[in-house]
Enzyme design. Structure first.
Site, PDB file in Angstrom:
ATOM      1  N   ASP A  89      -8.994  -1.611   2.421  1.00  0.00           N
ATOM      2  CA  ASP A  89      -8.760  -1.055   3.752  1.00  0.00           C
ATOM      3  C   ASP A  89      -9.818  -1.496   4.755  1.00  0.00           C
ATOM      4  OD1 ASP A  89      -6.549   0.370   2.804  1.00  0.00           O
ATOM      5  OD2 ASP A  89      -7.823   1.987   2.090  1.00  0.00           O
ATOM      6  N   ASP A 124       0.821  -1.208   0.000  1.00  0.00           N
ATOM      7  CA  ASP A 124       0.000   0.000   0.000  1.00  0.00           C
ATOM      8  C   ASP A 124       0.858   1.263   0.000  1.00  0.00           C
ATOM      9  OD1 ASP A 124      -2.549   0.961  -0.194  1.00  0.00           O
ATOM     10  OD2 ASP A 124      -2.867   1.142   1.959  1.00  0.00           O
TER      11      ASP A 124
END
Length: 445
Positions: free
Chosen positions: A308, A262
């Site tokens: 997420d 990420d």
């Protein structure tokens, strides 16, 4: 996998305004607070209810609701596979669908010089000497997104139907004719017969499927943000419910790998944001920051990637099942990790707005910006949420385990794969041995 929290329209408003002569009005503080508060609430709902449903899923015997267990090997490979997929999508969109700034001035020339041999024409810009690739009609971005919309239309209907089924069962009358059905696809014959699809459902599920189809048609025709969020919430809840980590170590490997994934793809490149904006699919939750001004037709969105939600969510669900395995009638680790998720996502939003408002010209702000660039890299209005969620979701429960002296129990907790024949056999043997031992104890008494 889309995994970032961003403020896309605010970030592009100035550029768009400069080009078109009109600037998007800035979002009000109330609108921003409402948008990010709603995103936070929408992220918490699938994690909380998905974790609760994962417990029932682990205990259930329905073949259609069997969880998919993630092993340490799967966890180690997942960031690599996700990176290859993300990069492939990025290259596909960049090669076949260049930005309007590249195509606007030379599109007419390209149409007359289109290659007759291949499916792609290469045109050299005489001013910049850059080579630009343009798609022929078969690779139109509209057609690709239409294909993706149809794919997620089917997946979204199935996911939403599975999500609302337990709630809808409460509204059916007792005399409802609930017939049972089974969809079974097999491969081979005799001893070599292998099940490919084994899905059991009933008449109530068909009603839920019909209701979900209405949302699917709405999404397919309008691409409305509410329909997008209904599908996104359904995908998230199903992911937390049906994806199970086999132990805490595997969870740490998965979250650690995706932490690096990420941070790299958001801070190191523009790949994540480009794919998220080009990919017309319910892979993110969105909420308008101008809802108070424009109502349901608002279009200035903040967004949160489903990665997420699902990735920390399956780890939080694992800790809930670990709490239950301790048989202490407490959910300490579940509530701790749930609070850690709230803290991590709130910190993501806070940091993003600190960075956004640090774009000043004063000496103090310039100094702050230099320090920030040294630590985080180029300024971006898209924040890698896992940068803050992973340390919080792993660190808080581990600290609680250290305080309670249960670190060994936490990392030795293991879940078997219910689809693994060996695990099923061992489970049945353990059950037989347990019942036999109980019978001997009764005889001795």
């Amino acid at each position: 996998m889309d995994s970032a929290l961003s403020d896309p329209h605010n970030g592009s408003a100035e550029a768009g305004g400069a080009a078109n002569g009109t600037a998007r009005p800035p979002s009000t503080p109330e609108g921003i607070a409402l948008a990010y508060g709603s995103l936070l609430l929408m992220a918490l709902l699938p994690i909380f209810f998905g974790a609760l449903r994962s417990v029932r899923c682990a205990r259930g015997k329905n073949a259609s609701d069997m969880p998919e267990t993630i092993t340490s090997r799967d966890a180690a490979r997942f960031p690599i596979i996700a990176s290859c997929t993300l990069l492939g999508l990025y290259l596909f969109f960049k090669v076949y669908f260049p930005s309007k700034s590249c195509t606007g001035s030379v599109l007419k020339t390209w149409k007359t010089q289109k290659s007759k041999k291949g499916k792609t024409a290469v045109l050299q810009n005489p001013t910049t000497r850059d080579n630009h690739r343009f798609p022929v009609e078969i690779f139109s971005q509209e057609y690709i997104n239409l294909l993706l919309s149809m794919y997620f239309f089917v997946l979204g209907i199935l996911a939403l139907s599975h999500t609302i089924s337990p709630f809808m069962n409460k509204f059916f009358p007792a005399n409802f004719p609930n017939r049972q059905y089974q969809l079974l696809f097999t491969q081979g014959s005799g001893e070599n017969k292998e099940e490919i699809i084994n899905y059991e459902f009933d008449a109530k599920d068909l009603v839920c499927l019909g209701l979900s189809s209405i949302v699917g048609v709405w999404y397919l025709l309008r691409k409305h943000w509410i329909a997008n969020n209904l599908f996104g919430l359904a995908f998230s809840l199903n992911g937390v419910e049906l994806l199970h980590l086999n132990n805490v170590s595997t969870g740490c490997i998965l979250l650690g790998g995706l932490f690096i994934y990420d941070v790299f793809w958001v801070f190191g490149t523009n790949v994540m944001v480009t794919v998220a904006k080009s990919f017309e699919a319910p892979i993110k939750l969105v909420f308008p920051q101008d809802l108070l001004e424009k109502g349901l037709e608002a279009d200035n969105f903040a967004m949160l990637g489903l990665g997420d939600i699902v990735i920390p969510g399956i780890f939080i669900a694992l800790l809930l099942r670990f709490d239950i395995s301790l048989k202490k009638n407490t959910h300490t680790y579940f509530y701790t990790s749930f609070a850690a998720y709230i803290f991590g996502l709130g910190l993501t939003i806070f940091i993003m707005h600190i960075f956004k408002h640090a774009q000043g010209t004063s000496h103090r702000e310039a100094t702050f910006e230099l320090i920030r660039r040294a630590v985080y890299g180029p300024l971006t209005l898209c924040q890698p949420a896992l940068l803050y969620l992973v340390p919080a979701c792993i660190g808080f429960p581990v600290l609680v385990a250290l305080a309670k002296g249960e670190v060994t129990e936490m990392f030795s907790y293991e879940e078997s794969n219910p689809k693994d024949p060996a695990a099923v056999t061992e489970g049945s043997k353990e059950g037989t041995e347990t019942s036999a031992s109980k019978g001997l104890e009764k005889k001795e008494k």
